[in-house]
Design a protein around this motif. Structure first.
Motif, PDB file in Angstrom:
ATOM      1  N   ILE A  91       1.325   2.444  -0.885  1.00 19.80           N
ATOM      2  CA  ILE A  91       1.388   1.623  -2.111  1.00 19.80           C
ATOM      3  C   ILE A  91      -0.014   1.064  -2.322  1.00 19.80           C
ATOM      4  O   ILE A  91      -0.305  -0.080  -1.960  1.00 19.80           O
ATOM      5  N   GLY A 150      -3.824  -9.468   1.690  1.00 18.46           N
ATOM      6  CA  GLY A 150      -2.838  -8.435   1.324  1.00 18.46           C
ATOM      7  C   GLY A 150      -1.442  -8.845   1.741  1.00 18.46           C
ATOM      8  O   GLY A 150      -1.185 -10.019   2.052  1.00 18.46           O
ATOM      9  N   GLY A 151      -0.553  -7.871   1.763  1.00 20.60           N
ATOM     10  CA  GLY A 151       0.866  -8.147   1.991  1.00 20.60           C
ATOM     11  C   GLY A 151       1.172  -8.718   3.362  1.00 20.60           C
ATOM     12  O   GLY A 151       1.974  -9.644   3.492  1.00 20.60           O
ATOM     13  N   ASN A 152       0.572  -8.133   4.385  1.00 19.10           N
ATOM     14  CA  ASN A 152       0.854  -8.673   5.714  1.00 19.10           C
ATOM     15  C   ASN A 152       0.471 -10.149   5.782  1.00 19.10           C
ATOM     16  O   ASN A 152       1.261 -10.992   6.216  1.00 19.10           O
ATOM     17  N   HIS A 192       9.460  -4.178   5.742  1.00 17.05           N
ATOM     18  CA  HIS A 192       8.161  -3.648   6.188  1.00 17.05           C
ATOM     19  C   HIS A 192       7.836  -4.204   7.584  1.00 17.05           C
ATOM     20  O   HIS A 192       8.248  -5.304   7.955  1.00 17.05           O
ATOM     21  N   VAL A 249       9.391  -0.891   0.978  1.00 16.57           N
ATOM     22  CA  VAL A 249       8.236  -0.002   1.047  1.00 16.57           C
ATOM     23  C   VAL A 249       8.605   1.480   0.985  1.00 16.57           C
ATOM     24  O   VAL A 249       7.858   2.287   0.416  1.00 16.57           O
ATOM     25  N   ASP A 274       9.819 -10.870   0.180  1.00 20.34           N
ATOM     26  CA  ASP A 274       8.664  -9.980   0.281  1.00 20.34           C
ATOM     27  C   ASP A 274       8.644  -9.124  -0.989  1.00 20.34           C
ATOM     28  O   ASP A 274       9.322  -8.112  -1.085  1.00 20.34           O
ATOM     29  N   ALA A 276       5.744  -7.968  -2.123  1.00 23.91           N
ATOM     30  CA  ALA A 276       4.357  -7.487  -2.088  1.00 23.91           C
ATOM     31  C   ALA A 276       4.156  -6.328  -3.060  1.00 23.91           C
ATOM     32  O   ALA A 276       3.200  -6.298  -3.821  1.00 23.91           O
ATOM     33  N   ASP A 303       1.444  -8.838  -4.080  1.00 23.45           N
ATOM     34  CA  ASP A 303       0.103  -8.270  -3.863  1.00 23.45           C
ATOM     35  C   ASP A 303      -0.547  -7.785  -5.148  1.00 23.45           C
ATOM     36  O   ASP A 303      -0.203  -6.693  -5.642  1.00 23.45           O
ATOM     37  N   HIS A 305      -3.171  -6.288  -5.235  1.00 25.10           N
ATOM     38  CA  HIS A 305      -3.772  -4.971  -4.971  1.00 25.10           C
ATOM     39  C   HIS A 305      -2.738  -3.843  -4.901  1.00 25.10           C
ATOM     40  O   HIS A 305      -3.090  -2.707  -4.603  1.00 25.10           O
ATOM     41  N   LYS A 306      -1.506  -4.163  -5.203  1.00 22.34           N
ATOM     42  CA  LYS A 306      -0.513  -3.088  -5.350  1.00 22.34           C
ATOM     43  C   LYS A 306      -0.254  -2.882  -6.844  1.00 22.34           C
ATOM     44  O   LYS A 306      -0.988  -2.149  -7.482  1.00 22.34           O
TER      45      LYS A 306
HETATM   46  C1  LIG Z   1       7.055  -4.528   0.898  1.00 29.42           C
HETATM   47  C2  LIG Z   1       5.723  -4.582   1.606  1.00 29.42           C
HETATM   48  N1  LIG Z   1       5.390  -5.672   2.325  1.00 29.42           N
HETATM   49  C3  LIG Z   1       4.215  -5.766   2.977  1.00 29.42           C
HETATM   50  C4  LIG Z   1       3.297  -4.735   2.932  1.00 29.42           C
HETATM   51  C5  LIG Z   1       1.977  -4.856   3.643  1.00 29.42           C
HETATM   52  O1  LIG Z   1       0.960  -4.975   2.681  1.00 29.42           O
HETATM   53  P1  LIG Z   1      -0.583  -4.819   3.071  1.00 29.42           P
HETATM   54  O2  LIG Z   1      -0.748  -3.392   3.468  1.00 29.42           O
HETATM   55  O3  LIG Z   1      -1.308  -5.177   1.830  1.00 29.42           O
HETATM   56  O4  LIG Z   1      -0.864  -5.760   4.193  1.00 29.42           O
HETATM   57  C6  LIG Z   1       3.617  -3.573   2.225  1.00 29.42           C
HETATM   58  C7  LIG Z   1       2.696  -2.428   2.194  1.00 29.42           C
HETATM   59  O5  LIG Z   1       2.932  -1.407   1.635  1.00 29.42           O
HETATM   60  C8  LIG Z   1       4.848  -3.498   1.529  1.00 29.42           C
HETATM   61  O6  LIG Z   1       5.200  -2.425   0.803  1.00 29.42           O
END
Ligand SMILES: Cc1ncc(COP(=O)(O)O)c(C=O)c1O
Length: 498
Positions: A91, A150-152, A192, A249, A274, A276, A303, A305-306
């Motif tokens: 993504i 980012g997402g994490n 995720h 994801v 979540d 993201a 996110d 950036h997604k």
């Molecule tokens: C639902 C979800 N959460 C968290 C993440 C982690 O995001 P990142 O890779 O920006 O840390 C992702 C990554 O694809 C995701 O799809």
């Protein structure tokens, strides 16, 4: 006497203009011609190391213009381009070009957005960005938050805030071991992998996660969720956090957020979403029902950036009551002289998250939000969803493709050769091997880029379209690319079996 210090780092105005314009010209050409390039280089790490050469760090510096020219070529010749119209992997969006310019501007001014005094206007811009993001996804603009990488990080930031809000207060001083009850987190089994990392790194242990099975629609089974919470309470554990996903994801499923919110309310648990990947789709009028319950979340990961097409890195944690972030992250050593302003407390982002010194990542998000506007995003996100549905439909109409799932802008499918003789388990095993091989072939081939998902034990090709450059024609061409590569891979496997 010249008052300017001679140094090997400054670039004078005329030189900066010259090499800057050259760089911008090169980047403009790159964007303009991106669809003509292969999506990715098929070179191995070893070959790339040879391209890079084994020179040691130069003792004497080199001219900036030459460095930028040779490095542009290096990157344009040997990268994977997530800005390519046929990139649908993982993504990662095609980056909005305004983000590239924003990053240049942001790093030229270089505000440290950890403290307001160090970043007067940048702090206000980040604050406005967060307010706009909240409004955009339809929650109250009084949600506060912080931009992260980012997402994490967005999910981690919320996880720790949830713990500070719901766990016994003495944990802050005495640590997790001071609590006799294990703090339990609940999430759908499709969550995720950040949740594993959080449970392990923040000292809860992976056994503190309850992976709740999903129902027929692949959403978290809320009845099982409630039952598991009850069982844990009986066992003397302390439930504290439920994670719902808004766009998982692998397949893009959105949980029943309203149902989760009601359970969290009943048991006084923190409700984190979540989102993201998927939560920007809450802006689409026809999808409002799917995202019902978003407003109830205590925290949300989103996110840019997604699906807001920001260049990496840009994530965001939104929190219904931002005081929870301050309570989690604020500390005041004596060398921090961040005083009050006449309007009250100053807004220092180091108090809202894990970072101390922070870059100005808000600028690229803030500028893109304005350049595109909410109507622009509605159009782009709806089109991505329509393209994903189109791909799914084409797969359904093709004799050698089997469509598996389609949610938001993620479609999964697999290649199934005609006249396959195997049946039952043998057939499934063969199809899994074939589609895994096929994915490797496609990823290395450079014609298109996608990733994989396992759905009901089936190894699937997975396409996630968060790409404003993709057209219907690209989708049609990609279907052909997949089928042709599928036939080749099948033939190769068959000849190996002989
Ligand atoms: C639902 C979800 N959460 C968290 C993440 C982690 O995001 P990142 O890779 O920006 O840390 C992702 C990554 O694809 C995701 O799809």
């Amino acid at each position: 006497m010249n008052s300017k210090r001679e140094n090997p780092i400054e670039i004078n105005k005329t030189e900066f203009q010259k090499i800057g314009y050259e760089l911008v010209d090169t980047i403009a050409e790159f964007f303009d011609g991106i669809s003509e390039k292969p999506v990715t280089t098929s070179k191995s790490p070893k070959e790339l190391q040879e391209v890079l050469g084994n020179l040691s760090l130069p003792k004497n510096g080199l001219p900036a213009g030459e460095l930028l020219a040779s490095t542009s070529k290096l990157l344009f010749d040997h990268s994977l381009f997530n800005g390519h119209p046929k990139f649908f992997g993982f993504i990662t969006s095609s980056p909005a070009p305004i983000g590239a310019l924003a990053d240049l501007l942001a790093s030229s001014v270089n505000p440290n957005v950890g403290g307001q005094i160090l970043s007067p206007i940048a702090t206000e811009i980040e604050k406005q960005t967060i307010k706009w993001l909240a409004e955009f996804i339809g929650v109250s603009p009084s949600y506060g938050g912080v931009l992260v990488s980012g997402g994490n990080m967005a999910n981690f930031t919320a996880f720790l805030a949830a713990r500070a809000a719901k766990a016994p207060k003495k944990i802050k001083e005495e640590g997790l071991s001071s609590s006799s009850k294990q703090l339990i987190t609940y999430c759908p089994k499709s969550t995720h992998t950040w949740i594993d990392k959080a449970a392990v790194l923040f000292g809860h242990g992976s056994s503190s996660i309850r992976w709740i099975p999903t129902d027929a629609l692949n959403k978290m089974d809320n009845e099982l969720l409630e039952q598991t919470i009850k069982d844990d309470l009986k066992l003397g554990h302390q439930p504290f956090l439920v994670v719902g996903t808004a766009g998982d994801v692998s397949t893009g499923v959105v949980d029943d957020l309203e149902g989760i919110a009601a359970i969290c309310k009943a048991y006084d648990l923190w409700f984190h979403i979540d989102g993201a990947y998927g939560i920007p789709a809450a802006v689409i009028p026809e999808l409002k029902e799917l995202f019902k319950g978003v407003k109830e979340a205590d925290s949300i990961a989103l996110d840019p950036h997604k699906w807001l097409y920001s260049p990496l890195e840009a994530g965001c944690t939104l929190v219904k009551n931002p005081k929870h972030l301050i309570e989690t992250y604020s500390s005041h050593p004596e060398y921090y002289n961040f005083s009050l302003t006449e309007e009250g407390g100053s807004l220092n982002y180091f108090e809202y998250g894990l970072q101390n010194s922070r870059g100005f990542r808000a600028l690229k998000v803030w500028l893109a939000l304005q350049q595109i506007g909410s109507d622009g995003y509605v159009k782009l996100i709806s089109e991505d969803i329509d393209l994903s549905k189109y791909l799914f439909e084409l797969a359904g109409n093709h004799k050698e493709l089997e469509p598996i799932t389609q949610n938001l802008s993620i479609a999964t499918l697999r290649y199934v050769p005609e006249n396959l003789e195997e049946t039952g388990e043998k057939r499934e095993d063969y199809l899994n091997t074939l589609n895994e091989e096929l994915l490797n072939e496609l990823q290395g081939g450079g014609e298109m880029f996608l990733s994989n998902a396992i759905v009901a034990k089936k190894y699937c090709l997975r396409t996630c379209i968060v790409n404003f450059r993709t057209s219907k024609r690209d989708i049609e061409e990609c279907v052909e690319i997949m089928v042709k590569a599928g036939r080749r891979t099948h033939q190769k496997l068959q000849s190996q079996l002989l």
